[in-house]
Design an enzyme around this catalytic site. Structure first.
Site, PDB file in Angstrom:
ATOM      1  N   HIS A 170      -4.823 -27.474  18.734  1.00 35.55           N
ATOM      2  CA  HIS A 170      -5.189 -26.947  17.410  1.00 35.55           C
ATOM      3  C   HIS A 170      -4.035 -27.062  16.424  1.00 35.55           C
ATOM      4  O   HIS A 170      -4.253 -27.052  15.216  1.00 35.55           O
ATOM      5  CB  HIS A 170      -5.707 -25.509  17.504  1.00 35.55           C
ATOM      6  CG  HIS A 170      -4.738 -24.512  18.037  1.00 35.55           C
ATOM      7  ND1 HIS A 170      -4.719 -24.114  19.354  1.00 35.55           N
ATOM      8  CD2 HIS A 170      -3.757 -23.808  17.420  1.00 35.55           C
ATOM      9  CE1 HIS A 170      -3.774 -23.204  19.527  1.00 35.55           C
ATOM     10  NE2 HIS A 170      -3.166 -23.005  18.367  1.00 35.55           N
ATOM     11  N   ASP A 198      -7.373 -28.023  24.640  1.00 39.68           N
ATOM     12  CA  ASP A 198      -6.422 -27.624  23.599  1.00 39.68           C
ATOM     13  C   ASP A 198      -5.015 -28.131  23.913  1.00 39.68           C
ATOM     14  O   ASP A 198      -4.133 -27.368  24.298  1.00 39.68           O
ATOM     15  CB  ASP A 198      -6.432 -26.092  23.466  1.00 39.68           C
ATOM     16  CG  ASP A 198      -5.721 -25.616  22.211  1.00 39.68           C
ATOM     17  OD1 ASP A 198      -5.430 -26.447  21.332  1.00 39.68           O
ATOM     18  OD2 ASP A 198      -5.460 -24.402  22.106  1.00 39.68           O
ATOM     19  N   GLY A 274       2.346 -18.158  16.180  1.00 36.22           N
ATOM     20  CA  GLY A 274       3.511 -19.027  16.190  1.00 36.22           C
ATOM     21  C   GLY A 274       3.848 -19.519  17.586  1.00 36.22           C
ATOM     22  O   GLY A 274       4.607 -20.476  17.742  1.00 36.22           O
ATOM     23  N   SER A 276       1.709 -20.832  19.697  1.00 43.09           N
ATOM     24  CA  SER A 276       0.812 -21.895  20.139  1.00 43.09           C
ATOM     25  C   SER A 276       1.568 -23.136  20.593  1.00 43.09           C
ATOM     26  O   SER A 276       2.468 -23.623  19.898  1.00 43.09           O
ATOM     27  CB  SER A 276      -0.128 -22.291  18.995  1.00 43.09           C
ATOM     28  OG  SER A 276      -1.165 -21.368  18.846  1.00 43.09           O
ATOM     29  N   SER A 291      -2.234 -21.289  24.325  1.00 40.33           N
ATOM     30  CA  SER A 291      -3.336 -21.603  23.428  1.00 40.33           C
ATOM     31  C   SER A 291      -3.633 -20.452  22.472  1.00 40.33           C
ATOM     32  O   SER A 291      -3.606 -20.613  21.259  1.00 40.33           O
ATOM     33  CB  SER A 291      -4.593 -21.950  24.241  1.00 40.33           C
ATOM     34  OG  SER A 291      -5.717 -22.144  23.411  1.00 40.33           O
TER      35      SER A 291
END
Length: 307
Positions: A170, A198, A274, A276, A291
């Site tokens: 993402h 993801d 932040g 991710s 994720s």
């Protein structure tokens, strides 16, 4: 056919509804070494999860947050946002309950917060003497630009694909070029998937060094593996630093607001926006990429290394 709902208050204040179609089932905790489901029960539960995945992909999950097969309790677990009473949520939960029968009931959990991706929108950090390239450690903050409001994510595991770093899919969906905190261009996204799964791969520009390590850990990430139930794990995020916990579920389907992601791992580690894309690991073994999760920090969901 009758349905009996039992309510158990957990220490984390999450309300668990164990619902069974047919004779009443006792809602009792199972020890960690309880026998696993038999092959027939697991196949049936996997099929039920696939049916729910299909309903969710068609936009019919409502405020259901995530679901997975619990092989130790031999049931399908579904987490729903507390108080959600819209038609899609009711229909989704009804489908899970209607398909459930002993010895494999459906367990419903009400959660107070929706789950979401852990990408952040922040002001670009002040540039501090940008250079052509440098060393990028796993778990470093990365940014989608060098001025104004930008996206913040975290670099993941280096060299899972040789000569590249990783982050969440993402994050790649939000931007294709990424920079470090000094304003140095790291490189561009060269492969990614989101939603569905993801993950993203970033190929750096010439001159970058990609050590097999993670910030905050003194153990080199020398191999890659698959997470297992109960395994102790740590993750590194740009916002949260290093947070540790244990794996509480595998093959989890998460109903993010902008898309369905299947095959994630749930852990008890906390985190925030932040984080991710940050690495998840057990000692020197890389296991996945952060994720998303609950806004309060726990649980966390991470993408396993299946790409």
């Amino acid at each position: 056919m009758t349905r009996r709902v039992l309510r158990t208050l957990l220490p984390a204040a999450a309300l668990v509804w164990t619902a069974a179609v047919g004779p009443a089932a006792a809602a009792v905790p199972l020890p960690i070494d309880a026998p696993l489901c038999g092959p027939a029960e697991l196949e049936r539960l996997d099929g039920l999860q696939a049916d729910l995945d299909a309903k969710a992909a068609a936009g019919e999950a409502g405020r259901a947050q995530y679901w997975y097969v619990d092989p130790r309790a031999c049931r399908l677990s579904v987490a729903v946002l507390r108080g959600a009473e819209d038609a899609h949520t009711e229909g989704f939960v009804g489908a899970a309950l209607a398909a459930s029968a002993l010895p494999a009931p459906t367990s419903l959990t009400e959660v107070d917060e929706p789950v979401d991706r852990r990408i952040a929108r922040v002001p670009a950090p002040a540039q501090r003497g940008a250079r052509a390239a440098g060393t990028l450690h796993g778990g470093s903050a990365i940014y989608s630009g060098t001025s104004g409001l930008v996206y913040e994510c975290t670099s993941g595991l280096n060299n899972y694909r040789p000569g590249t770093t990783t982050t969440a899919g993402h994050c790649a969906d939000a931007a294709t070029t990424w920079y470090d905190a000094r304003g140095n261009r790291i490189g561009a996204v060269t492969d990614w998937r989101y939603p569905g799964t993801d993950w993203a791969v970033i190929t750096p520009v010439a001159g970058w060094s990609l050590p097999n390590d993670v910030l905050g850990s003194t153990v080199p990430v020398a191999r890659f593996g698959k997470a297992s139930l109960g395994e102790a794990v740590c993750g590194r995020g740009a916002t949260s630093g290093t947070r540790c916990g244990s794996v509480t579920a595998v093959n989890v389907t998460v109903n993010y607001p902008d898309g369905l992601v299947k095959g994630l791992v749930r852990s008890s580690q906390s985190g925030g926006e932040g984080d991710s894309g940050g690495p998840v690991y057990d000692g020197g073994t890389g296991l996945g990429l952060i994720s998303g999760g609950a806004s309060s920090g726990s649980p966390t969901f991470f993408q396993p290394l299946t790409f």
